[in-house]
Design an enzyme around this catalytic site. Structure first.
Site, PDB file in Angstrom:
ATOM      1  N   TYR A 184     -18.103 -86.902 -38.088  1.00 14.45           N
ATOM      2  CA  TYR A 184     -17.533 -87.504 -39.303  1.00 14.45           C
ATOM      3  C   TYR A 184     -16.087 -87.033 -39.446  1.00 14.45           C
ATOM      4  CZ  TYR A 184     -17.391 -89.515 -43.995  1.00 14.45           C
ATOM      5  OH  TYR A 184     -17.071 -90.280 -45.095  1.00 14.45           O
ATOM      6  N   LYS A 188     -12.797 -89.476 -39.236  1.00 12.73           N
ATOM      7  CA  LYS A 188     -11.908 -89.672 -40.385  1.00 12.73           C
ATOM      8  C   LYS A 188     -10.491 -89.163 -40.085  1.00 12.73           C
ATOM      9  CE  LYS A 188     -14.992 -91.826 -42.780  1.00 12.73           C
ATOM     10  NZ  LYS A 188     -14.862 -93.281 -43.001  1.00 12.73           N
TER      11      LYS A 188
HETATM   12  N1  LIG Z   1     -19.306 -92.402 -50.877  1.00 18.80           N
HETATM   13  C1  LIG Z   1     -18.535 -91.363 -50.556  1.00 18.80           C
HETATM   14  O1  LIG Z   1     -18.680 -90.253 -51.085  1.00 18.80           O
HETATM   15  C2  LIG Z   1     -17.442 -91.537 -49.536  1.00 18.80           C
HETATM   16  C3  LIG Z   1     -16.450 -90.538 -49.476  1.00 18.80           C
HETATM   17  C4  LIG Z   1     -15.446 -90.674 -48.531  1.00 18.80           C
HETATM   18  C5  LIG Z   1     -15.415 -91.762 -47.685  1.00 18.80           C
HETATM   19  N2  LIG Z   1     -16.389 -92.707 -47.768  1.00 18.80           N
HETATM   20  C6  LIG Z   1     -16.307 -93.807 -46.801  1.00 18.80           C
HETATM   21  O2  LIG Z   1     -16.369 -95.063 -47.453  1.00 18.80           O
HETATM   22  C7  LIG Z   1     -16.952 -96.033 -46.575  1.00 18.80           C
HETATM   23  C8  LIG Z   1     -18.055 -96.773 -47.301  1.00 18.80           C
HETATM   24  O3  LIG Z   1     -19.059 -95.855 -47.659  1.00 18.80           O
HETATM   25  P1  LIG Z   1     -20.049 -96.063 -48.899  1.00 18.80           P
HETATM   26  O4  LIG Z   1     -20.021 -94.809 -49.652  1.00 18.80           O
HETATM   27  O5  LIG Z   1     -19.753 -97.338 -49.573  1.00 18.80           O
HETATM   28  O6  LIG Z   1     -21.449 -96.127 -48.119  1.00 18.80           O
HETATM   29  P2  LIG Z   1     -22.604 -97.238 -48.090  1.00 18.80           P
HETATM   30  O7  LIG Z   1     -23.646 -96.677 -47.206  1.00 18.80           O
HETATM   31  O8  LIG Z   1     -22.982 -97.625 -49.470  1.00 18.80           O
HETATM   32  O9  LIG Z   1     -21.921 -98.488 -47.395  1.00 18.80           O
HETATM   33  C9  LIG Z   1     -21.622 -98.534 -46.025  1.00 18.80           C
HETATM   34  C10 LIG Z   1     -21.770 -99.962 -45.546  1.00 18.80           C
HETATM   35  O10 LIG Z   1     -21.396-100.000 -44.167  1.00 18.80           O
HETATM   36  C11 LIG Z   1     -22.345-100.801 -43.479  1.00 18.80           C
HETATM   37  N3  LIG Z   1     -22.394-100.410 -42.068  1.00 18.80           N
HETATM   38  C12 LIG Z   1     -22.832 -99.239 -41.542  1.00 18.80           C
HETATM   39  N4  LIG Z   1     -22.771 -99.282 -40.203  1.00 18.80           N
HETATM   40  C13 LIG Z   1     -22.285-100.510 -39.876  1.00 18.80           C
HETATM   41  C14 LIG Z   1     -22.001-101.160 -38.645  1.00 18.80           C
HETATM   42  N5  LIG Z   1     -22.224-100.563 -37.470  1.00 18.80           N
HETATM   43  N6  LIG Z   1     -21.492-102.404 -38.678  1.00 18.80           N
HETATM   44  C15 LIG Z   1     -21.287-103.042 -39.866  1.00 18.80           C
HETATM   45  N7  LIG Z   1     -21.556-102.483 -41.056  1.00 18.80           N
HETATM   46  C16 LIG Z   1     -22.045-101.228 -41.063  1.00 18.80           C
HETATM   47  C17 LIG Z   1     -23.674-100.528 -44.192  1.00 18.80           C
HETATM   48  O11 LIG Z   1     -24.635-101.550 -43.921  1.00 18.80           O
HETATM   49  C18 LIG Z   1     -23.216-100.474 -45.637  1.00 18.80           C
HETATM   50  O12 LIG Z   1     -23.242-101.756 -46.226  1.00 18.80           O
HETATM   51  C19 LIG Z   1     -17.396 -95.250 -45.337  1.00 18.80           C
HETATM   52  O13 LIG Z   1     -16.421 -95.386 -44.326  1.00 18.80           O
HETATM   53  C20 LIG Z   1     -17.454 -93.819 -45.824  1.00 18.80           C
HETATM   54  O14 LIG Z   1     -17.268 -92.896 -44.781  1.00 18.80           O
HETATM   55  C21 LIG Z   1     -17.399 -92.624 -48.672  1.00 18.80           C
END
Ligand SMILES: NC(=O)c1ccc[n+]([C@@H]2O[C@H](COP(=O)([O-])OP(=O)(O)OC[C@H]3O[C@@H](n4cnc5c(N)ncnc54)[C@H](O)[C@@H]3O)[C@@H](O)[C@H]2O)c1
Length: 303
Positions: A184, A188
């Site tokens: 991860y 990132k």
């Molecule tokens: N929620 C947090 O705390 C947080 C913090 C920092 C960064 N992020 C980043 O934000 C982004 C979204 O995360 P989120 O929190 O909305 O999570 P989430 O799990 O709610 O959404 C992620 C989405 O990505 C899709 N996905 C996963 N693998 C995939 C693939 N191979 N091809 C196509 N789609 C795929 C999933 O089906 C899902 O709809 C990510 O990159 C995550 O690393 C989230």
């Protein structure tokens, strides 16, 4: 207006007002748009009058999002690790959008999870090739999205009312050490590196590139156990709606380029997002000197 070379002009000033008047009719692609933060971006852009293409491998959730947005969005099933899947997404976005265009691309899809680089196997057994799924989705998928964004954006004629905007999704994990999640962390930092690299060159193609890096946000990616732990420690969360606002800010304000916006708890910044201002070196830092020399020389390496 043609863009000029990236210059550090200091942190972006962030206020409560957003002027979204240039978003109607824009064609926006959001990878991972079926859930969590991605879903919030899809809904925010659709509300602002843009046409959104969701690229996600969760077909059930993706179709449900589209159903609630009546004609303002479409779903294309896609595994971001698969180049051909992503090409289909961009083709569909151009085909179905009002101006047959690709204006704003948000490389958002990402996962967390068990990491073979951290979980070591029996030292007396045979070495086990690690499962690199996290890097493949979060980083390789993002690289494919960026490459396709550049391709499809360059295809369309420049119009004064529409600019070209790539937004790369990272995390605060692009700035800190995430013990136990090397992939991860790598993915990132890699996404952040991609923004810093592209900002030096794609202005020549009139493409803006920015990074969005959230602190913890309550979405399905975190799971209840992590959320309960963070609650127990009194750790504040950043908010999904503030992440969506940051996306709208970047997309609508064409002066924003080469910056990284952190999505942070409102106690840290009143709007819930702020310019991290960690991607430029300040006067007196030796790395600033090295950066300037590298900018003058690194293109020779690829000639
Ligand atoms: N929620 C947090 O705390 C947080 C913090 C920092 C960064 N992020 C980043 O934000 C982004 C979204 O995360 P989120 O929190 O909305 O999570 P989430 O799990 O709610 O959404 C992620 C989405 O990505 C899709 N996905 C996963 N693998 C995939 C693939 N191979 N091809 C196509 N789609 C795929 C999933 O089906 C899902 O709809 C990510 O990159 C995550 O690393 C989230």
């Amino acid at each position: 207006m043609p863009m000029t070379e990236y210059q550090d002009t200091g942190p972006l000033k962030i206020g409560p007002d957003l002027d979204l008047s240039n978003l109607p009719g824009k064609s926006v692609i959001v990878t991972g748009g079926a859930s969590g933060l991605g879903r919030a971006y899809v809904e925010a852009f659709a509300k602002a009058g843009s046409f959104v293409t969701i690229a996600d491998f969760n077909e059930t959730a993706g179709k449900e999002v589209v159903q609630n947005l009546a004609g303002k969005a479409q779903f294309v099933k896609c595994d971001v690790r698969n180049w051909d899947d992503q090409v289909r997404v961009f083709e569909a976005a151009v085909e179905a959008s009002p101006h047959k265009s690709c204006d704003i691309v948000i490389a958002n899809a990402g996962i967390v999870g068990k990491d073979d680089l951290y979980t070591l196997q029996d030292p007396h057994g045979p070495p086990v090739k690690p499962d690199l799924r996290i890097v493949e989705i979060n980083l390789i998928g993002t690289i494919y999205t960026a490459k396709l964004a550049m391709h499809y954006m360059r295809r369309q004629p420049l119009e004064s009312s529409r600019d070209r905007c790539l937004i790369i999704k990272a995390s605060i994990a692009a700035y800190i050490d995430n013990a136990g999640s090397p992939q991860y962390n790598i993915s990132k930092f890699g996404a952040r590196a991609l923004m810093r690299n592209l900002r030096r060159t794609i202005w020549e193609e009139n493409i803006r590139v920015n990074l969005v890096a959230p602190w913890y946000v309550r979405t399905p990616i975190l799971g209840q156990k992590v959320q309960d732990y963070l609650d127990g420690q009194g750790v504040g969360f950043a908010l999904t709606e503030d992440a969506a606002k940051a996306m709208l800010k970047i997309a609508s304000d064409t002066s924003v380029n080469g910056r990284a916006l952190g999505i942070v708890p409102r106690v840290t910044a009143p709007e819930g997002y702020m310019d991290l201002d960690k991607d430029d070196y300040k006067e007196g830092d030796i790395v600033k000197t090295w950066q300037e020399i590298a900018l003058a020389t690194t293109r020779f390496l690829v000639e």
